[in-house]
Design an enzyme around this catalytic site. Structure first.
Site, PDB file in Angstrom:
ATOM      1  N   HIS A 133      -6.106   3.275  -3.766  1.00 13.60           N
ATOM      2  CA  HIS A 133      -5.982   3.463  -2.314  1.00 13.60           C
ATOM      3  C   HIS A 133      -6.135   4.943  -1.957  1.00 13.60           C
ATOM      4  O   HIS A 133      -5.399   5.461  -1.139  1.00 13.60           O
ATOM      5  CB  HIS A 133      -4.640   2.896  -1.838  1.00 13.60           C
TER       6      HIS A 133
ATOM      7  N   HIS B 125       3.958  -2.041   3.022  1.00 14.97           N
ATOM      8  CA  HIS B 125       4.029  -0.710   2.411  1.00 14.97           C
ATOM      9  C   HIS B 125       5.276  -0.565   1.542  1.00 14.97           C
ATOM     10  O   HIS B 125       6.388  -0.795   2.017  1.00 14.97           O
ATOM     11  CB  HIS B 125       4.025   0.366   3.510  1.00 14.97           C
TER      12      HIS B 125
ATOM     13  N   HIS C 232      -4.609  10.001   0.468  1.00 16.12           N
ATOM     14  CA  HIS C 232      -4.297   9.253   1.696  1.00 16.12           C
ATOM     15  C   HIS C 232      -4.132  10.206   2.882  1.00 16.12           C
ATOM     16  O   HIS C 232      -3.178  10.114   3.649  1.00 16.12           O
ATOM     17  CB  HIS C 232      -3.031   8.405   1.512  1.00 16.12           C
TER      18      HIS C 232
ATOM     19  N   ASP D 140       0.815  -1.209   0.000  1.00 11.21           N
ATOM     20  CA  ASP D 140       0.000   0.000   0.000  1.00 11.21           C
ATOM     21  C   ASP D 140       0.856   1.270   0.000  1.00 11.21           C
ATOM     22  O   ASP D 140       2.017   1.253   0.401  1.00 11.21           O
ATOM     23  CB  ASP D 140      -0.877   0.045   1.261  1.00 11.21           C
TER      24      ASP D 140
HETATM   25 ZN   LIG Z   1      -2.584   3.159   3.412  1.00 11.27          ZN
END
Ligand SMILES: [Zn+2]
Length: 233
Positions: free
Chosen positions: A62, A163, A66, A9
């Site tokens: 995503h 990540h 963010h 992510d």
């Molecule tokens: Zn995230």
């Protein structure tokens, strides 16, 4: 059989995402990358996300920035921008996707994940909304490798959030993958079990009030308990 879906992510991050791709490629492992729209649009981001797709991995949305969790921003225009614009950015690059993962607060599952406006958009756009059941906290330090192994051993199908950002998993990913490959009968997959699928193709699956900051108007299951096993209360 133990199943593991690896998800990466918050990228793409030039200089980091390449390393993640190399670790996966060396072992021929599949993964899913949930990308941040603004990062795709930033320097080198586009080339990076194209490389992710060319390597055969799946790409999901995503959010655009963010920043605030969707459930903390009830204004439907915020959801339209964060979700809708990122779907558009990816489609413009020839990488259309229906998959969306809401940003969490440090991996927590809760009503901050989605606003009613976000749910309405995801159902209307026939999106597939994916959460997770393992957050090893790769941003905290090397212990994430043990935490990931522990969740893989404890669950039938682990959907792990890592990540591809600076200070994320890249440094120890080779070590982690080699240890995972020693787990008996492990299968790496890009599939998601229903428990982490809030909506699929615009239908509610495990979506419940616990994921949304207020009541939403569309797409409630007609027959409570048909699918969601207690999620609809
Ligand atoms: Zn995230």
């Amino acid at each position: 059989m133990t199943r593991l879906t690896l998800t990466f992510d918050n990228g793409p991050t030039p200089g980091v995402t390449e390393r993640v791709l190399a670790s996966l490629a060396a072992r021929r492992l599949p993964a899913v990358f949930f990308v941040v729209g603004q990062r795709v649009l930033s320097d080198g981001g586009r080339r990076m996300v194209e490389q992710v797709a060319a390597a055969g991995h799946l790409i999901g949305n995503h959010s655009l920035t963010h920043t605030d969790a969707l459930g903390d921003r009830p204004d439907p225009a915020y959801a339209e921008r964060e979700i809708g614009e990122t779907f558009a950015v990816l489609a413009d690059l020839g990488l259309p996707t229906a998959m969306f993962r809401p940003p969490g607060n440090m991996g927590k599952i809760g009503s901050h994940l989605l606003s009613p406006g976000a749910v309405d958009l995801l159902l209307r756009e026939r999106s597939t909304t994916i959460v997770w059941n393992s957050v090893p906290r790769d941003w905290e330090g090397p212990e994430w490798v043990d935490r990931l192994l522990a969740s893989v051993r404890a669950q039938e199908h682990t959907v792990a959030v890592l990540h591809d950002i600076g200070g994320g998993c890249a440094e120890l990913l080779d070590t982690a993958l080699d240890r995972l490959l020693e787990v008996p009968d492990i299968e790496f997959t890009r599939e998601f079990p229903d428990e982490v699928v809030l909506t699929r193709d615009g239908q509610a699956v495990s979506l419940g009030p616990q994921h949304v900051s207020g009541p939403w108007s569309s797409g409630r299951p007609q027959s409570p308990g048909l699918r969601a096993e207690g999620a609809i209360t």
